[in-house]
Scaffold this motif. Structure first.
Motif, PDB file in Angstrom:
ATOM      1  N   VAL A  29       0.835  -1.196   0.000  1.00  0.00           N
ATOM      2  CA  VAL A  29       0.000   0.000   0.000  1.00  0.00           C
ATOM      3  C   VAL A  29       0.873   1.250   0.000  1.00  0.00           C
ATOM      4  O   VAL A  29       1.836   1.330   0.757  1.00  0.00           O
ATOM      5  CB  VAL A  29      -0.899   0.004   1.259  1.00  0.00           C
ATOM      6  N   VAL A  30       0.530   2.233  -0.827  1.00  0.00           N
ATOM      7  CA  VAL A  30       1.241   3.514  -0.850  1.00  0.00           C
ATOM      8  C   VAL A  30       0.302   4.585  -0.307  1.00  0.00           C
ATOM      9  O   VAL A  30      -0.815   4.744  -0.795  1.00  0.00           O
ATOM     10  CB  VAL A  30       1.688   3.892  -2.285  1.00  0.00           C
ATOM     11  N   THR A  31       0.754   5.302   0.718  1.00  0.00           N
ATOM     12  CA  THR A  31      -0.033   6.379   1.312  1.00  0.00           C
ATOM     13  C   THR A  31       0.843   7.615   1.386  1.00  0.00           C
ATOM     14  O   THR A  31       2.014   7.531   1.762  1.00  0.00           O
ATOM     15  CB  THR A  31      -0.500   6.005   2.733  1.00  0.00           C
ATOM     16  N   VAL A  32       0.275   8.774   1.026  1.00  0.00           N
ATOM     17  CA  VAL A  32       1.012  10.037   1.086  1.00  0.00           C
ATOM     18  C   VAL A  32       0.374  10.902   2.171  1.00  0.00           C
ATOM     19  O   VAL A  32      -0.846  11.068   2.211  1.00  0.00           O
ATOM     20  CB  VAL A  32       0.993  10.764  -0.274  1.00  0.00           C
ATOM     21  N   TYR A  33       1.232  11.432   3.041  1.00  0.00           N
ATOM     22  CA  TYR A  33       0.794  12.285   4.143  1.00  0.00           C
ATOM     23  C   TYR A  33       1.375  13.677   3.981  1.00  0.00           C
ATOM     24  O   TYR A  33       2.464  13.847   3.453  1.00  0.00           O
ATOM     25  CB  TYR A  33       1.274  11.722   5.489  1.00  0.00           C
ATOM     26  N   LYS A  34       0.652  14.684   4.462  1.00  0.00           N
ATOM     27  CA  LYS A  34       1.133  16.060   4.517  1.00  0.00           C
ATOM     28  C   LYS A  34       1.587  16.312   5.948  1.00  0.00           C
ATOM     29  O   LYS A  34       0.832  16.083   6.898  1.00  0.00           O
ATOM     30  CB  LYS A  34       0.014  17.029   4.128  1.00  0.00           C
ATOM     31  N   VAL A  35       2.848  16.757   6.105  1.00  0.00           N
ATOM     32  CA  VAL A  35       3.441  16.981   7.418  1.00  0.00           C
ATOM     33  C   VAL A  35       3.940  18.420   7.482  1.00  0.00           C
ATOM     34  O   VAL A  35       4.599  18.892   6.555  1.00  0.00           O
ATOM     35  CB  VAL A  35       4.608  15.992   7.655  1.00  0.00           C
ATOM     36  N   SER A  36       3.645  19.107   8.573  1.00  0.00           N
ATOM     37  CA  SER A  36       4.130  20.486   8.708  1.00  0.00           C
ATOM     38  C   SER A  36       5.366  20.536   9.590  1.00  0.00           C
ATOM     39  O   SER A  36       5.541  19.713  10.483  1.00  0.00           O
ATOM     40  CB  SER A  36       3.040  21.389   9.284  1.00  0.00           C
ATOM     41  N   GLY A  37       6.231  21.491   9.288  1.00  0.00           N
ATOM     42  CA  GLY A  37       7.411  21.744  10.100  1.00  0.00           C
ATOM     43  C   GLY A  37       8.721  21.259   9.518  1.00  0.00           C
ATOM     44  O   GLY A  37       9.775  21.646  10.015  1.00  0.00           O
ATOM     45  N   MET A  38       8.700  20.417   8.495  1.00  0.00           N
ATOM     46  CA  MET A  38       9.957  19.937   7.906  1.00  0.00           C
ATOM     47  C   MET A  38      10.571  21.039   7.051  1.00  0.00           C
ATOM     48  O   MET A  38       9.878  21.630   6.234  1.00  0.00           O
ATOM     49  CB  MET A  38       9.719  18.707   7.030  1.00  0.00           C
ATOM     50  N   THR A  39      11.870  21.304   7.278  1.00  0.00           N
ATOM     51  CA  THR A  39      12.529  22.361   6.510  1.00  0.00           C
ATOM     52  C   THR A  39      13.816  21.926   5.834  1.00  0.00           C
ATOM     53  O   THR A  39      14.391  22.710   5.074  1.00  0.00           O
ATOM     54  CB  THR A  39      12.844  23.568   7.415  1.00  0.00           C
ATOM     55  N   CYS A  40      14.303  20.701   6.147  1.00  0.00           N
ATOM     56  CA  CYS A  40      15.612  20.309   5.616  1.00  0.00           C
ATOM     57  C   CYS A  40      15.758  18.788   5.587  1.00  0.00           C
ATOM     58  O   CYS A  40      14.864  18.049   5.978  1.00  0.00           O
ATOM     59  CB  CYS A  40      16.708  20.900   6.491  1.00  0.00           C
ATOM     60  N   GLY A  41      16.911  18.346   5.157  1.00  0.00           N
ATOM     61  CA  GLY A  41      17.210  16.919   5.099  1.00  0.00           C
ATOM     62  C   GLY A  41      17.194  16.250   6.460  1.00  0.00           C
ATOM     63  O   GLY A  41      16.783  15.100   6.594  1.00  0.00           O
ATOM     64  N   HIS A  42      17.639  16.957   7.486  1.00  0.00           N
ATOM     65  CA  HIS A  42      17.596  16.393   8.838  1.00  0.00           C
ATOM     66  C   HIS A  42      16.151  16.129   9.253  1.00  0.00           C
ATOM     67  O   HIS A  42      15.843  15.089   9.840  1.00  0.00           O
ATOM     68  CB  HIS A  42      18.273  17.328   9.844  1.00  0.00           C
ATOM     69  N   CYS A  43      15.272  17.069   8.965  1.00  0.00           N
ATOM     70  CA  CYS A  43      13.849  16.919   9.280  1.00  0.00           C
ATOM     71  C   CYS A  43      13.272  15.714   8.552  1.00  0.00           C
ATOM     72  O   CYS A  43      12.549  14.895   9.129  1.00  0.00           O
ATOM     73  CB  CYS A  43      13.072  18.166   8.858  1.00  0.00           C
ATOM     74  N   GLU A  44      13.595  15.600   7.276  1.00  0.00           N
ATOM     75  CA  GLU A  44      13.129  14.472   6.466  1.00  0.00           C
ATOM     76  C   GLU A  44      13.586  13.151   7.081  1.00  0.00           C
ATOM     77  O   GLU A  44      12.817  12.185   7.168  1.00  0.00           O
ATOM     78  CB  GLU A  44      13.671  14.579   5.043  1.00  0.00           C
ATOM     79  N   GLY A  45      14.850  13.104   7.490  1.00  0.00           N
ATOM     80  CA  GLY A  45      15.404  11.890   8.075  1.00  0.00           C
ATOM     81  C   GLY A  45      14.732  11.524   9.392  1.00  0.00           C
ATOM     82  O   GLY A  45      14.456  10.349   9.648  1.00  0.00           O
ATOM     83  N   ALA A  46      14.461  12.519  10.231  1.00  0.00           N
ATOM     84  CA  ALA A  46      13.813  12.260  11.523  1.00  0.00           C
ATOM     85  C   ALA A  46      12.425  11.672  11.329  1.00  0.00           C
ATOM     86  O   ALA A  46      12.057  10.678  11.971  1.00  0.00           O
ATOM     87  CB  ALA A  46      13.739  13.554  12.334  1.00  0.00           C
TER      88      ALA A  46
END
Length: 97
Positions: A29-46
């Motif tokens: 299953v593929v699901t896409v979510y909208k997340v607020s607060g991510m600003t960089c690669g570190h955020c993406e990784g967390a």
């Protein structure tokens, strides 16, 4: 699980390191979510690390520029579990896309 305080951008005091994609295996299953607060690669990784720890998740790709997180899983995920994982990373689940 890792923990990060939700105090805005994580980039205020350190450099960013990419790690946005945690790819174990793609299937199901593929699901896409909208997340607020991510600003960089570190955020993406967390965010990716926390969601990838959920049972059944096979891969995660977070994109700070769009705020979208694409999750592949063996079966549909519980929205409350996804919300808790994103909260644990220090960000907010806005909605499914």
């Amino acid at each position: 699980m890792t923990s990060q305080a939700n105090t805005g951008s994580c980039c205020g005091t350190s450099s960013c390191a990419s790690g946005a994609t945690v790819d174990v295996q793609t299937a199901g299953v593929v699901t896409v979510y909208k997340v607020s607060g991510m600003t960089c690669g570190h955020c993406e990784g967390a965010v990716s690390r926390e969601i990838s720890a959920l049972d059944g998740v096979t891969s995660v790709k977070a994109v700070a520029a769009t705020g979208e997180v694409t999750v592949n899983s063996a079966t549909p995920l519980d929205d409350d579990a996804v919300r808790a994982a994103i909260d644990e990373a220090g960000y907010e689940l806005v909605s499914r896309v």
